[in-house]
Write a protein that holds these residues in place. Sequence first.
Motif, PDB file in Angstrom:
ATOM      1  N   LEU A 122       0.833  -1.203   0.000  1.00 49.96           N
ATOM      2  CA  LEU A 122       0.000   0.000   0.000  1.00 49.96           C
ATOM      3  C   LEU A 122       0.870   1.256   0.000  1.00 49.96           C
ATOM      4  N   GLU A 123       1.976   1.242   0.755  1.00 50.10           N
ATOM      5  CA  GLU A 123       2.910   2.374   0.729  1.00 50.10           C
ATOM      6  C   GLU A 123       3.427   2.595  -0.695  1.00 50.10           C
ATOM      7  N   ARG A 124       3.756   1.518  -1.355  1.00 50.17           N
ATOM      8  CA  ARG A 124       4.277   1.611  -2.726  1.00 50.17           C
ATOM      9  C   ARG A 124       3.209   2.162  -3.675  1.00 50.17           C
ATOM     10  N   ALA A 125       1.968   1.706  -3.508  1.00 52.47           N
ATOM     11  CA  ALA A 125       0.888   2.185  -4.365  1.00 52.47           C
ATOM     12  C   ALA A 125       0.641   3.679  -4.152  1.00 52.47           C
ATOM     13  N   LEU A 126       0.762   4.121  -2.888  1.00 51.37           N
ATOM     14  CA  LEU A 126       0.573   5.547  -2.610  1.00 51.37           C
ATOM     15  C   LEU A 126       1.690   6.372  -3.244  1.00 51.37           C
ATOM     16  N   LEU A 127       2.900   5.852  -3.234  1.00 49.52           N
ATOM     17  CA  LEU A 127       4.007   6.558  -3.882  1.00 49.52           C
ATOM     18  C   LEU A 127       3.770   6.658  -5.389  1.00 49.52           C
ATOM     19  N   ALA A 128       3.337   5.552  -5.989  1.00 48.51           N
ATOM     20  CA  ALA A 128       3.113   5.556  -7.432  1.00 48.51           C
ATOM     21  C   ALA A 128       1.884   6.369  -7.821  1.00 48.51           C
ATOM     22  N   GLY A 129       0.967   6.571  -6.878  1.00 45.63           N
ATOM     23  CA  GLY A 129      -0.236   7.351  -7.177  1.00 45.63           C
ATOM     24  C   GLY A 129      -1.211   6.620  -8.072  1.00 45.63           C
TER      25      GLY A 129
ATOM     26  N   ARG B 296      -4.642   6.868   4.918  1.00 42.87           N
ATOM     27  CA  ARG B 296      -3.892   7.463   3.819  1.00 42.87           C
ATOM     28  C   ARG B 296      -4.323   6.867   2.482  1.00 42.87           C
ATOM     29  N   GLY B 297      -4.642   5.545   2.511  1.00 44.92           N
ATOM     30  CA  GLY B 297      -5.147   4.935   1.280  1.00 44.92           C
ATOM     31  C   GLY B 297      -6.460   5.553   0.843  1.00 44.92           C
ATOM     32  N   ALA B 298      -7.351   5.788   1.802  1.00 44.75           N
ATOM     33  CA  ALA B 298      -8.626   6.430   1.467  1.00 44.75           C
ATOM     34  C   ALA B 298      -8.403   7.832   0.940  1.00 44.75           C
ATOM     35  N   GLN B 299      -7.436   8.553   1.518  1.00 41.13           N
ATOM     36  CA  GLN B 299      -7.099   9.883   1.001  1.00 41.13           C
ATOM     37  C   GLN B 299      -6.596   9.794  -0.437  1.00 41.13           C
ATOM     38  N   GLY B 300      -5.769   8.766  -0.689  1.00 45.43           N
ATOM     39  CA  GLY B 300      -5.256   8.602  -2.050  1.00 45.43           C
ATOM     40  C   GLY B 300      -6.359   8.341  -3.055  1.00 45.43           C
ATOM     41  N   LEU B 301      -7.469   7.751  -2.585  1.00 41.65           N
ATOM     42  CA  LEU B 301      -8.609   7.502  -3.473  1.00 41.65           C
ATOM     43  C   LEU B 301      -9.577   8.681  -3.502  1.00 41.65           C
ATOM     44  N   GLY B 302      -9.265   9.712  -2.719  1.00 39.96           N
ATOM     45  CA  GLY B 302     -10.128  10.891  -2.695  1.00 39.96           C
ATOM     46  C   GLY B 302     -11.331  10.755  -1.783  1.00 39.96           C
ATOM     47  N   ASP B 303     -11.369   9.725  -0.939  1.00 35.22           N
ATOM     48  CA  ASP B 303     -12.506   9.512  -0.031  1.00 35.22           C
ATOM     49  C   ASP B 303     -12.126  10.044   1.349  1.00 35.22           C
ATOM     50  N   LEU B 304     -12.336  11.357   1.548  1.00 33.49           N
ATOM     51  CA  LEU B 304     -11.951  11.975   2.811  1.00 33.49           C
ATOM     52  C   LEU B 304     -12.821  11.507   3.967  1.00 33.49           C
ATOM     53  N   GLU B 305     -14.067  11.178   3.688  1.00 28.92           N
ATOM     54  CA  GLU B 305     -14.957  10.713   4.752  1.00 28.92           C
ATOM     55  C   GLU B 305     -14.459   9.378   5.312  1.00 28.92           C
ATOM     56  N   ALA B 306     -14.058   8.453   4.435  1.00 28.35           N
ATOM     57  CA  ALA B 306     -13.511   7.171   4.893  1.00 28.35           C
ATOM     58  C   ALA B 306     -12.183   7.372   5.612  1.00 28.35           C
ATOM     59  N   ALA B 307     -11.410   8.339   5.133  1.00 29.55           N
ATOM     60  CA  ALA B 307     -10.132   8.627   5.782  1.00 29.55           C
ATOM     61  C   ALA B 307     -10.352   9.086   7.215  1.00 29.55           C
TER      62      ALA B 307
ATOM     63  N   ASP C 236       2.743  12.589  -1.664  1.00 31.14           N
ATOM     64  CA  ASP C 236       2.203  12.932  -0.359  1.00 31.14           C
ATOM     65  C   ASP C 236       2.038  11.662   0.460  1.00 31.14           C
ATOM     66  N   PRO C 237       3.143  11.085   0.914  1.00 31.23           N
ATOM     67  CA  PRO C 237       3.022   9.879   1.727  1.00 31.23           C
ATOM     68  C   PRO C 237       2.656  10.162   3.163  1.00 31.23           C
TER      69      PRO C 237
END
Length: 516
Positions: free
Chosen positions: A338-345, A376-387, A481-482
Motif C-alpha cells: 500500500l505504501e508503494r501504491a501511494l508513492l506511485a499514485g 492514507r489509502g482512502a485519502q489517495g482515493l479521494g474519499d476523505l470521509e472514509a479517511a 504525499d506519503p
Amino acid sequence: MTRTVLILLGIIALVALAIAGIGDAGQASLVWLGYRIDTSASAAIIIVGIMAFCAVSFWNVALWLSRSPQRAERARARARRKQGDETLTRGFLAVANGDGAEARRQAAKALDVCDNVPVVRILTAMAAEQSGDDVATRTAYSAMLNVPELKLAGLKGLMHLAKGQGEKTEAVRLATEAYNQSKPAMWAFETLFEARLEAGEWAEALDLIDGALNRKLISPIFSERAKASLMAASAARLETSDDAQMRDQALDYAQRAAKLQPAFTPAAIIAARLLNKAKKVGRAEDVLEAAWGAQPHPAIWLTYRDLVSSETPKERARRLQGLIDRNKNHRESRMLQLERALLAGSKPDITAAMAALADDATEDKLTKRVSGLMSRGAQGLGDLEAARTWVAQAALASGEPEWSDIDAEGNAFAYSASDWSDLILTFARNAALAHPRYERGEKGLPEVPDLSSRYVPSMPFIKAARKTTGGKINPIPQPDDPGDYDTAITGQNLDVIAVPQVKTARPRRTSPRTKK
C-alpha cells in the motif's frame, strides 16, 4: 527355610513312590551300640529323610537365633531411616509452603534422625533462607563448600544471597568461582552473562559465549544468536565514533552479525546505514533484502527507502517492489504494498492493496498503524470521509511493538546500553526482538496522518525531476504525499511550512486629462 523343607519332603515323596512302584525293594539293617534294627528299605529311606529334615530344621533355627541381634539392628535402622525420610519430607514441604519456622524445626530434628548429611544441609540452608535469617543462611551455605558434591549448591546459595543484598561484585565473584569448576552449572554462566551485559561489556560477553560453547554449556543456535546481537550492539556503540578505524570495525561487526542472523533486524539496519555512508548502496540493499526475507520489520523498508534520495516517486515505488518480492505473503509486505501504491499514485493499485489488508483491518487485529495506513489509502482515493473514519478508529486501536523501535525522529533502534542488554538477552533466548520503548510507553514515529489538504513538496523528488528533464520540472500527475513519513525524507516539519505569499497587483492610477 520353608523352601528347604519343601524340597526335602518332595525328594522323600519321590523316593517312596519309586520304591512302591518297584515292589519288594529288599531289607535294610542297622547295627549300632550292640543293637540291630531290621526294616524294609522303603522304611529306612523314610526314616533317613525324616532325620535329615530334623537336622536341617535344627540348623536353620540355630542360625535364626544367632542372627537375631543383626535383625534387630536392621529393624532399628529401617525405623530410623523412615523417620528421617518423614522428617525431611515435612521439612521440604514447610519450605514449599513458606513456613520458615516449621522448616527450621524439622531441619534441626533431621540432624539427629537422618544420616543423609548432604540432604540435611540443603534443608537447613533452605529453611534458614525461608525464615529470612541471612546470617544462618550464609553459615549453612558456607558449610556446603567443604563437601565436594555440595560445593556448587553452596556457591549458588551464597550468590543469590549476595544479589539479594545488593552485593553485585560478590555475586559475580561467586559465579566466576562456580563457572571455573570442572563441571560448571548453567546458572553460573547465566549470572556472568547477565553481569557482562548489564555492564555493557560486549567484548567480554563474546569471549564468555565462546568459552561456554566449548564447554558445551550452551547450544550452537544460542551461541549464534548471542554473538549476532552482541556484535550488533558493539557496532551501534562504534557507529558514531570519530575514529575512522572504529567505524570500520563497526561495519565489520554489523555485517558479520547480519550474515550470522539475518532475522536480527538491528544488525541489518546498522550495516545498511554504514554501507550507505561508505557509498556502497548496492551492498546495503542486499543486506536489507536478506533481512526482509528472514523477518520483515518496518524499520527495514524505511531504511531501504532512504538509501536513494534522488529519485521520483514512481522510481522509488519500483525499487520497493523488489523488497516486497522477498517475502510477499508477510503482513509487512502487504502494508508496504500500500505504501508503494501511494508513492506511485495508482488508484487501482491502492484499491488492490487496501483489499489485501482487509483481514488485518478487522476489529480484533486493527492497530493504530494499520488504521493510519488505511486512512492514507482512502485519502489517495479521494474519499476523505472514509479517511476520517479510519483516523477515528485509530484512537481505539493498540500500537505495534515493532513500530516503537523507531523513535519520533525516525531513528531505528537508537537504544541505550541497558536497552541493548534486553535486546541481546531476549533474542539469544527466544529468537525474538525486545521492544523497550514500547514497554515504557514512549511515543515514536507518528502512526496516524493529519488530514491536511495542504500540498507538501518533496525536495528530493523535485531535484530528481530537474536532473531528468535538464533543469525543467515536468508536471507530476500525482503529488508525492506519503503523509507524515515524508518528513523523514525532506527533513521538514509539516506544521511550520512556510506558505509563499502572493502579491496582489495594485490598480494603476491614471492622471486626469485637462481639457483644452
